[in-house]
Structures are given as C-alpha cells and as structure tokens.
Design a protein around this motif. Structure first.
Motif, PDB file in Angstrom:
ATOM      1  N   LEU A 112       0.808  -1.314  -0.048  1.00 37.14           N
ATOM      2  CA  LEU A 112      -0.026  -0.050  -0.036  1.00 37.14           C
ATOM      3  C   LEU A 112       0.914   1.175  -0.169  1.00 37.14           C
ATOM      4  O   LEU A 112       0.377   2.242  -0.693  1.00 37.14           O
ATOM      5  N   ALA A 113       1.907   1.005   0.740  1.00 36.63           N
ATOM      6  CA  ALA A 113       2.805   2.212   0.817  1.00 36.63           C
ATOM      7  C   ALA A 113       3.514   2.728  -0.624  1.00 36.63           C
ATOM      8  O   ALA A 113       3.706   3.717  -1.063  1.00 36.63           O
ATOM      9  N   LEU A 114       3.643   1.456  -1.173  1.00 40.26           N
ATOM     10  CA  LEU A 114       4.480   1.761  -2.670  1.00 40.26           C
ATOM     11  C   LEU A 114       3.532   2.299  -3.569  1.00 40.26           C
ATOM     12  O   LEU A 114       3.594   3.080  -4.494  1.00 40.26           O
ATOM     13  N   GLN A 115       1.888   1.713  -3.436  1.00 36.61           N
ATOM     14  CA  GLN A 115       1.142   2.271  -4.456  1.00 36.61           C
ATOM     15  C   GLN A 115       0.857   3.871  -4.112  1.00 36.61           C
ATOM     16  O   GLN A 115       0.608   4.520  -5.144  1.00 36.61           O
ATOM     17  N   GLU A 116       1.035   4.391  -2.752  1.00 37.81           N
ATOM     18  CA  GLU A 116       0.821   5.602  -2.531  1.00 37.81           C
ATOM     19  C   GLU A 116       1.985   6.435  -3.142  1.00 37.81           C
ATOM     20  O   GLU A 116       1.828   7.686  -3.778  1.00 37.81           O
ATOM     21  N   LEU A 117       3.112   6.081  -3.387  1.00 34.92           N
ATOM     22  CA  LEU A 117       4.416   6.531  -3.923  1.00 34.92           C
ATOM     23  C   LEU A 117       4.160   6.762  -5.121  1.00 34.92           C
ATOM     24  O   LEU A 117       4.489   7.693  -5.768  1.00 34.92           O
ATOM     25  N   VAL A 118       3.579   5.500  -5.935  1.00 35.98           N
ATOM     26  CA  VAL A 118       3.443   5.593  -7.361  1.00 35.98           C
ATOM     27  C   VAL A 118       2.757   6.410  -7.715  1.00 35.98           C
ATOM     28  O   VAL A 118       2.499   7.277  -8.836  1.00 35.98           O
ATOM     29  N   SER A 119       1.469   6.811  -6.915  1.00 35.08           N
ATOM     30  CA  SER A 119       0.319   7.334  -7.178  1.00 35.08           C
ATOM     31  C   SER A 119       0.603   8.704  -6.893  1.00 35.08           C
ATOM     32  O   SER A 119       0.050  10.000  -7.828  1.00 35.08           O
TER      33      SER A 119
END
Length: 212
Positions: free
Chosen positions: A172-179
């Motif tokens: 989820l943290a990586l998704q936030e970073l990508v977004s």
C-alpha cells in the motif's frame, strides 16, 4: 543507533583481507550513496561516483562493500532504521505504533531514494536478492511478530496467511508512492493500518479451497 548501523559498522571493522578498518567514515559513504541514488537512480549510480562524492578512493569503498547493491541496501537500512516492534497488548495499537515508527524515518529524501530503487529492483536480480534478504526480510519479521502475538492473545483468528498480511502495508505504501510521488505520512499510515490491515487481520480467514 539502529541495528542496521551497528551491523554495518561491525562488517566494516575489517577488510576482506582481515585487516582492521576505520569505520568512522562509513556514515559519509552511506550518505553519499543515498544522495546519488536520489539524484540519478540506481542504474547510473557507481562506486566510483560514491567515492568522488565522499572524497575517498574507490578501493576504500570496495574494502567495506563488495558491490553497489550491498552499499545501497546498507545505506537504506541506516536511513530508515529498524521499525519499533512495540508490544502494547493490542493489535490495533501495535500496528499504529509500527506505522508511526516506519513513517518517522521517511521524508522527501526517503521518497526520492525509494523511487530511485523501484525500477532497478524489477530488472536487477542481484539488487533484488540483497534487498529482499537484508531489508525486506527483517521488516516482514517485525510484522509477523505483531500478528503472531495477536493470534496468541486471541485477537486474530487462526488460519490467516501471515506472510501475505505482513506484505500488505509495504504494498500500500508503494502504491501511494507511485500515485502521488510521496510515501505515506504518519496520519495516512495509521489509517491504512486501521482501515485495511487491522480489518483484514481480524476478519475470519477464508474457508479452505476444496474445489481441487
């Protein structure tokens, strides 16, 4: 001092030839590696560039780290430190404490460094292995410890895949970073722990698949 710092210093107290090394400049080398990683990404980062940035000979760097994968992951560990695996007696509060510990070490540099790693991890087998063994595995162990204690206390039902749950927040943290280009701050990290990780961890596990 974090365990990562202590481990890095312990490894750097002797060269591969067995001679004692002065570890006092190791933080300078790690900082140089992180700065370059944030600026140019992993693929363009070289040990020569780290040596120039740190004002040292390339051989000095190689006496401490055999390659840039080991140097970068060691530097990343020193930046982020070890998450605090609190034992509050409550799964919800343990997860929130983890969220606060993880995000306390983040910031603009942390986001830029992570972005510098993402593409390389997909393509570079050596980096992926070192990153998995020395960075991901200890943090997954921390999450598993929290979940195992919750199962022992009866807060979580038996039957969940704890490794799957342990990997949920990092994903989820990586998704936030990508977004957004930013890692979750403490407020968002706590929300993710409360509204996603905690809810899934305390829900009944899926029934066994009997279709095969």
């Amino acid at each position: 001092m974090s365990r990562a710092d202590r481990g890095g210093e312990a490894e750097s107290t002797r060269s591969r030839g067995g001679r004692p090394l002065d570890s006092s400049r190791d933080p300078v080398f790690r900082e140089a590696a992180l700065a370059l990683l944030a600026e140019v990404g992993y693929d363009r980062l070289t040990m020569e560039a780290v040596a120039v940035r740190a004002g040292a000979a390339k051989t000095t760097i190689y006496r401490r780290w055999p390659g840039k994968a080991e140097l970068v992951v060691d530097a990343l560990n020193s930046l982020k430190g070890d998450p605090d695996i609190a034992d509050t007696g409550s799964l919800r509060h343990d997860l929130r404490a983890l969220a606060e510990s993880i995000t306390s070490a983040e910031g603009e540099l942390g986001a830029r460094v992570t972005i510098g790693m993402v593409n390389a991890l997909v393509r570079d087998t050596e980096l992926r292995k070192v990153f998995a063994d020395r960075f991901i595995a200890p943090r997954m162990t921390g999450f598993r410890t929290v979940f195992e204690r919750a199962v022992a206390r009866g807060e979580m039902p038996v039957g969940h895949d704890l490794d799957l749950l342990a990997g949920l927040f990092p994903a989820l943290a990586l998704q936030e970073l990508v977004s957004t280009g930013e890692l979750p701050d403490t407020r968002l990290a706590c929300r993710l722990m409360d509204e996603v990780v905690y809810c899934l961890a305390t829900a009944p596990p899926p029934a066994p698949d009997t279709t095969e």
